[in-house]
Design a protein around this motif. Structure first.
Motif, PDB file in Angstrom:
ATOM      1  N   ARG A 165     -27.423   8.396 -15.616  1.00 38.37           N
ATOM      2  CA  ARG A 165     -28.844   7.729 -15.402  1.00 38.37           C
ATOM      3  C   ARG A 165     -29.621   7.298 -16.576  1.00 38.37           C
ATOM      4  N   THR A 166     -28.980   7.838 -17.785  1.00 39.45           N
ATOM      5  CA  THR A 166     -29.746   7.668 -19.140  1.00 39.45           C
ATOM      6  C   THR A 166     -28.860   6.606 -19.896  1.00 39.45           C
ATOM      7  N   VAL A 167     -27.924   6.110 -19.407  1.00 39.04           N
ATOM      8  CA  VAL A 167     -27.177   5.051 -20.313  1.00 39.04           C
ATOM      9  C   VAL A 167     -28.195   3.781 -20.767  1.00 39.04           C
ATOM     10  N   ASP A 168     -27.930   3.301 -21.829  1.00 40.33           N
ATOM     11  CA  ASP A 168     -28.810   2.304 -22.337  1.00 40.33           C
ATOM     12  C   ASP A 168     -28.906   1.069 -21.299  1.00 40.33           C
ATOM     13  N   PRO A 169     -29.961   0.669 -20.715  1.00 45.19           N
ATOM     14  CA  PRO A 169     -29.957  -0.636 -19.757  1.00 45.19           C
ATOM     15  C   PRO A 169     -29.430  -1.684 -20.707  1.00 45.19           C
ATOM     16  N   LEU A 170     -29.791  -2.057 -21.867  1.00 47.15           N
ATOM     17  CA  LEU A 170     -29.280  -3.150 -22.549  1.00 47.15           C
ATOM     18  C   LEU A 170     -27.721  -3.130 -22.645  1.00 47.15           C
ATOM     19  N   LEU A 171     -27.048  -2.061 -22.662  1.00 51.05           N
ATOM     20  CA  LEU A 171     -25.571  -1.925 -22.722  1.00 51.05           C
ATOM     21  C   LEU A 171     -25.020  -2.442 -21.406  1.00 51.05           C
ATOM     22  N   ILE A 172     -25.763  -2.072 -20.270  1.00 47.99           N
ATOM     23  CA  ILE A 172     -25.367  -2.545 -18.819  1.00 47.99           C
ATOM     24  C   ILE A 172     -25.680  -4.019 -18.798  1.00 47.99           C
ATOM     25  N   LYS A 173     -26.783  -4.424 -19.026  1.00 46.66           N
ATOM     26  CA  LYS A 173     -26.947  -5.954 -19.140  1.00 46.66           C
ATOM     27  C   LYS A 173     -25.998  -6.611 -19.957  1.00 46.66           C
ATOM     28  N   SER A 174     -25.783  -6.263 -21.199  1.00 51.32           N
ATOM     29  CA  SER A 174     -24.692  -6.848 -22.082  1.00 51.32           C
ATOM     30  C   SER A 174     -23.458  -7.077 -21.320  1.00 51.32           C
ATOM     31  N   ALA A 175     -22.980  -5.883 -20.486  1.00 50.46           N
ATOM     32  CA  ALA A 175     -21.569  -5.835 -19.733  1.00 50.46           C
ATOM     33  C   ALA A 175     -21.538  -6.757 -18.862  1.00 50.46           C
ATOM     34  N   ARG A 176     -22.843  -6.991 -18.135  1.00 47.37           N
ATOM     35  CA  ARG A 176     -22.771  -7.686 -16.912  1.00 47.37           C
ATOM     36  C   ARG A 176     -22.648  -9.162 -17.373  1.00 47.37           C
ATOM     37  N   SER A 177     -23.403  -9.531 -18.348  1.00 46.87           N
ATOM     38  CA  SER A 177     -23.396 -10.688 -19.011  1.00 46.87           C
ATOM     39  C   SER A 177     -21.908 -11.475 -19.265  1.00 46.87           C
ATOM     40  N   LEU A 178     -21.210 -10.164 -19.639  1.00 44.04           N
ATOM     41  CA  LEU A 178     -19.875 -10.799 -20.118  1.00 44.04           C
ATOM     42  C   LEU A 178     -18.932 -10.731 -18.739  1.00 44.04           C
TER      43      LEU A 178
END
Length: 272
Positions: A165-178
């Motif tokens: 739950r505490t994974v950086d949301p920016l990492l998730i957004k960046s991965a989804r954008s890729l």
């Protein structure tokens, strides 16, 4: 024209390795100072009359008792029994709690469904349930492994959920954008980022597996370090009792160091 490689001179290499060896020796010596002071105090206080040698014998007597137990094979038998129970419950907790924690942390509907039960059981001490485990499963090995499994599951489960739950949301957004899908996103981003927190829970569970085991072995066991300590206390074999306590402390230290090493191996991607 290519630049020729720089060759380190033997004298410079020797100085570098010497400096590194001194740094390692200093770090180890610093960590051993506190243990050395404890050992010296344990040896001197009873001999100087500052502590009752009947209830706190000098460390040298305890070490002699430890060696006698080890030489007779009695310590090995108790140690083997304890390790089988502890590793059994601890291993089952890892196998069960980590996947369950990943699912709860990643899927909100499942988390909403299970959170009430988690809040009830996470606040119930494992030792408070020991009589229940004994009544249901008996005094044999099953109840001891089960109580260790219960105690170890909670730190692993809760830290796994927190790690996801505490994974950086920016990492998730960046991965989804890729263009990463949910499965690849979880595999390549969420799980590696949660590894340090998961290992924190595993290390806590490793300590719990030893502590809960000792209490469980004092109830109805015929072998194990907890049984050895309890038996020595009732028979007033105080050096043997302390020998068992020292063995437990050494096991806890070794388990913690092993888990720290494994954490570093699984977290090599992090910047040290």
């Amino acid at each position: 024209m290519a630049t020729p490689p720089v060759v380190e001179r033997p004298a410079a290499a020797a100085r570098r390795w010497g400096s590194r060896a001194i740094s390692v020796f200093t770090a180890v010596a610093t960590r051993l100072v506190a243990i050395g002071l404890l050992a010296a105090g344990w040896e001197l206080f009873p001999r100087l009359g500052l502590a009752d040698a009947t209830f706190l014998p000098p460390l040298s007597e305890v070490l002699v008792a430890w060696w006698q137990l080890a030489a007779s094979g009695e310590l090995t038998a108790h140690l083997q029994a304890s390790l089988l129970r502890s590793l059994g419950g601890f291993g089952l907790a890892i196998v069960i709690a980590i996947p369950l924690g990943l699912v709860i942390g990643w899927y909100a509907p499942i988390a909403n469904l299970l959170n009430p039960l988690l809040e009830v059981f996470r606040n119930t001490a494992a030792l408070a349930l020991l009589p229940v485990f004994v009544l249901i499963l008996g005094l044999g090995e099953t109840s001891k492994v089960a109580i260790i499994l219960y105690a170890c599951s909670w730190p692993i489960l809760l830290n796994t959920v927190s790690g996801v739950r505490t994974v950086d949301p920016l990492l998730i957004k960046s991965a989804r954008s890729l263009g990463l899908g949910p499965v690849r996103l979880f595999q390549k981003v969420v799980l590696p980022a949660a590894v340090p927190t998961i290992f924190t829970g595993i290390r806590l569970a490793g300590a719990y597996s030893i502590l809960i085991l000792i209490a469980a072995e004092m109830v109805g066991a015929k072998a194990g370090l907890g049984y050895l300590i309890n038996y020595a206390q009732y028979n007033f074999a105080v050096p043997d009792m302390y020998a068992g306590i020292i063995t437990i402390s050494a096991i806890g230290l070794l388990v913690n160091q092993l888990l720290v090493h494994l954490e570093r191996r699984f977290s090599t991607w992090r910047t040290q």
